[in-house]
Design an enzyme around this catalytic site. Structure first.
Site, short mmCIF file in Angstrom:
data_model
loop_
_atom_site.label_atom_id
_atom_site.label_comp_id
_atom_site.label_asym_id
_atom_site.label_seq_id
_atom_site.Cartn_x
_atom_site.Cartn_y
_atom_site.Cartn_z
N ASP A 1 -16.44 -3.89 -0.03
CA ASP A 1 -15.97 -3.62 1.64
C ASP A 1 -17.31 -3.69 2.49
O ASP A 1 -18.21 -3.02 1.97
CB ASP A 1 -15.23 -2.39 1.81
CG ASP A 1 -13.95 -2.26 0.94
OD1 ASP A 1 -13.29 -2.99 0.59
OD2 ASP A 1 -13.58 -1.12 0.50
N ASP B 1 0.83 -1.50 -0.19
CA ASP B 1 -0.17 -0.20 -0.09
C ASP B 1 0.95 1.33 0.14
O ASP B 1 1.59 1.27 0.90
CB ASP B 1 -0.90 -0.07 1.18
CG ASP B 1 -1.87 -1.15 1.38
OD1 ASP B 1 -1.77 -1.84 0.48
OD2 ASP B 1 -2.71 -1.18 2.30
#
Length: 238
Positions: free
Chosen positions: A130, A8
């Site tokens: 999500d 990330d």
């Protein structure tokens, strides 16, 4: 089952956030391409890259690193963060991305997946779902939708999504283990492969995911904080 390390990126560093909060990092390292190489050397067969600047600002910021990792890692790469248009997705596929991860925009407008699959092929499209308290959340987990993961998952599968990346936000980045049920529901109800993410802290967690039939699991904080040894994890789920 694949164990897929996350790289990330934020402000040109490799980070791991707590509950997706940009102000709460528990890992911050320089040189993301070097980190990517380290995971490949430890046996990773695929990498999960996220442009967090892109995800938060809605435009891609870390292209330079992403392109370098695609060129030098020697393994397939799936990429998400800041992909808000068909042009963005096509650009990354042309640069060599194995899969592009589309989130908010796919949930708000599933038709875009149909259009995109005609351009780049279903196998290159991974939709990121999500979920928080059983409902899908979008826009960096800030906005709740009316859909359950299975409801929107079925719509997106029909539109041409090739796989789903599912994050159970309730356990993401907290390092306190996983809740397997929401992921199992997706695996049981959809035909396309499901890649799980969020909250993995032990090899036992990975084995639970393997048992329910997921295609792969993205691991982040646990490998950066040495809770899991990547080599051992890959070996354990073979």
């Amino acid at each position: 089952m694949l164990v897929i390390p996350a790289v990330d990126m934020k402000n040109k560093k490799c980070v791991q956030l707590i509950q997706g909060n940009p102000d709460k990092k528990h890992v911050e390292l320089d040189n993301p391409p070097e980190i990517a190489k380290k995971w490949v050397n430890e046996g990773a067969e695929m990498l999960h890259l996220v442009d967090l600047d892109g995800a938060l600002d809605g435009k891609r910021v870390n292209d330079e690193f992403i392109e370098e990792i695609i060129k030098t890692s020697g393994v397939p790469v799936q990429i998400g963060g800041g992909i808000r248009s068909i042009e963005d997705a096509v650009y990354l596929v042309e640069k060599g991305a194995k899969k592009v991860i589309i989130g908010t925009v796919a949930v708000e407008n599933p038709e875009i997946i149909k259009e995109l699959s005609e351009k780049i092929g279903s196998e290159k499209i991974m939709v990121s779902l999500d979920a928080k308290n059983g409902k899908v959340v979008i826009k960096g987990w800030k906005e709740k939708t009316k859909y359950t993961p299975v409801e929107i998952g079925k719509i997106l599968e029909e539109m041409g999504a090739g796989s789903i990346l599912f994050t159970n936000v309730d356990s993401e980045g907290l390092l306190n283990g996983i809740n397997i049920e929401p992921t199992k529901e997706l695996v049981d109800n959809l035909k396309i492969p499901i890649v799980a993410s969020g909250g993995v802290t032990t090899i036992d967690d990975l084995l639970k995911f393997k048992e329910i039939g997921v295609y792969g699991v993205v691991v982040g904080s646990a490998i950066y904080k040495n809770l899991i040894n990547l080599k051992d994890a890959i070996e354990a789920v073979k």
